[in-house]
Design an enzyme around this catalytic site. Structure first.
Site, PDB file in Angstrom:
ATOM      1  N   GLY A   8      52.977  -2.806  -6.340  1.00  0.00           N
ATOM      2  CA  GLY A   8      54.254  -3.532  -6.200  1.00  0.00           C
ATOM      3  C   GLY A   8      55.447  -2.609  -6.358  1.00  0.00           C
ATOM      4  O   GLY A   8      56.474  -2.996  -6.916  1.00  0.00           O
ATOM      5  N   ARG A  35      52.525  -3.547  -0.258  1.00  0.00           N
ATOM      6  CA  ARG A  35      52.013  -4.126   0.981  1.00  0.00           C
ATOM      7  C   ARG A  35      52.804  -3.676   2.199  1.00  0.00           C
ATOM      8  O   ARG A  35      52.280  -3.557   3.285  1.00  0.00           O
ATOM      9  CB  ARG A  35      52.064  -5.662   0.892  1.00  0.00           C
ATOM     10  CG  ARG A  35      50.838  -6.239   0.232  1.00  0.00           C
ATOM     11  CD  ARG A  35      50.712  -7.700   0.525  1.00  0.00           C
ATOM     12  NE  ARG A  35      51.830  -8.449  -0.045  1.00  0.00           N
ATOM     13  CZ  ARG A  35      52.092  -9.719   0.267  1.00  0.00           C
ATOM     14  NH1 ARG A  35      51.349 -10.347   1.142  1.00  0.00           N
ATOM     15  NH2 ARG A  35      53.094 -10.358  -0.297  1.00  0.00           N
ATOM     16  N   TYR A 143      53.824 -19.065 -12.263  1.00  0.00           N
ATOM     17  CA  TYR A 143      54.089 -17.667 -12.638  1.00  0.00           C
ATOM     18  C   TYR A 143      53.820 -17.466 -14.132  1.00  0.00           C
ATOM     19  O   TYR A 143      53.141 -16.521 -14.534  1.00  0.00           O
ATOM     20  CB  TYR A 143      55.544 -17.335 -12.292  1.00  0.00           C
ATOM     21  CG  TYR A 143      56.037 -16.000 -12.749  1.00  0.00           C
ATOM     22  CD1 TYR A 143      55.527 -14.819 -12.218  1.00  0.00           C
ATOM     23  CD2 TYR A 143      57.050 -15.900 -13.706  1.00  0.00           C
ATOM     24  CE1 TYR A 143      56.008 -13.584 -12.629  1.00  0.00           C
ATOM     25  CE2 TYR A 143      57.542 -14.671 -14.113  1.00  0.00           C
ATOM     26  CZ  TYR A 143      57.023 -13.519 -13.580  1.00  0.00           C
ATOM     27  OH  TYR A 143      57.496 -12.294 -13.992  1.00  0.00           O
TER      28      TYR A 143
END
Ligand code: SER
Length: 317
Positions: A8, A35, A143
């Site tokens: 990330g 990504r 989350y």
């Protein structure tokens, strides 16, 4: 020198963490992953960057082996607001992703796994003022639930396999970088809108107090914990904080520099998320065990954010 792999890495924290790691550990020892395609900032810095979807356990393992990684910093996560819009995506990235990081660390016998937790790991049944390090954790957002999973599984692997898992419960992290899908993001967008349009419509109510910290303190806490000697640590996850304020207090501070700035309030679903989180954190355990000591107070943060965002936008104030 140890080798570090960060997942990330193009998130709000990664965009500052990676350059700081290059300086601290050397370019050849930091592998940034994400990504998306490499961004221009990392390109410019000549960062070692590899594409990786954290749900791809084989892709993760092969990179950890290829670069002979010692420490995995697992930052990839879907944040609170995006998570509520798409709980299934949050589940696959936050739960499966963390499990892959944990299992890869165990199987490949890495030296350490660091994965952030958050104030979101707490919930409405938690004592929300000066929240202690050990307390009730019954979060209501996907989350937050994923962060409790991170903490409990990290603890479990630490006890069962002696895996060196470490975590910080970050509050809202403030930097001129554009944030991605969180509830605390208002405290960054307010600076963008104040500088561009002199007005901001806040998605939280005026009185929602939340703990926050400046990015430099976030990085400091991260390096301090990652590098802390194991024998100092009695816990695996730590509260850390720098300050607490409400949207109204922040708007008033901005008005001291931009006198015609106006704020209006239109609370949406993020207001309920924010009201289920701590208003302030007790970070004394981090202070006692590994010397946590934040450097950025509220007033200095306001100036730093105004300067940073105005530079980014090319607008003076
Ligand atoms: N900044 C995060 C969020 O708002 C909290 O960890 O989702």
């Amino acid at each position: 020198m140890k080798r570090y792999l960060v997942t990330g890495s193009y998130g709000q924290i990664g965009m500052d963490l990676i350059p700081a790691m290059l300086k601290r550990y050397g370019k050849e020892n930091v592998i940034a992953t994400g990504r998306k395609k490499i961004n221009p900032v990392f390109k410019e810095l000549d960062v070692i960057y590899r594409r990786l979807d954290i749900r791809d356990q084989y892709g993760l393992r092969s990179l950890l082996v290829e670069y002979d990684v010692d420490v995995l910093i697992h930052n990839a996560s879907v944040l609170s607001a995006t998570g509520e819009r798409n709980p299934q995506l949050a589940h696959s990235i936050n739960f499966e992703g963390f499990y892959n990081a944990l299992e890869a660390t165990r199987e490949l016998n890495l030296e350490q796994l660091f994965a952030p937790s958050s104030i979101a790991a707490f919930g409405p049944t938690t004592p929300l003022v000066n929240t202690p390090n050990t307390t009730i954790m019954e979060p209501t957002s996907i989350y937050g639930i994923s962060k409790v999973y991170v903490e409990l599984m990290g603890n479990y692997y630490n006890q069962k396999y002696d895996l060196n898992f470490r975590s910080l419960r970050y509050p809202g992290v403030l930097s001129p970088e554009e944030p991605g899908g969180g509830t605390t993001d208002y405290a960054i967008w307010i600076f963008y809108e104040a500088l561009k349009n002199k007005k901001y419509e806040c998605f939280l109510g005026s009185d929602v107090r939340l703990p926050m910290m400046m990015m430099s303190d976030c990085l400091k806490s991260t390096f301090d914990l990652i590098e802390a000697p194991e024998d100092k640590l009695q816990h695996r996850a730590y509260n850390v904080t720098g300050m607490s304020f409400t949207p109204e207090e922040l708007a008033n501070a901005i008005k001291e520099y931009i006198s015609d700035f106006e704020i209006t309030y239109k609370p949406d679903f993020r207001d309920a998320i924010a009201r289920s989180w701590p208003q302030s954190l007790d970070d004394s355990v981090a202070r006692e065990e590994w010397g946590w000591d934040p450097e950025f107070p509220f007033d200095k943060m306001v100036i730093e954010m105004l300067d940073g965002v105005s530079k980014k936008l090319g607008i003076s104030y």
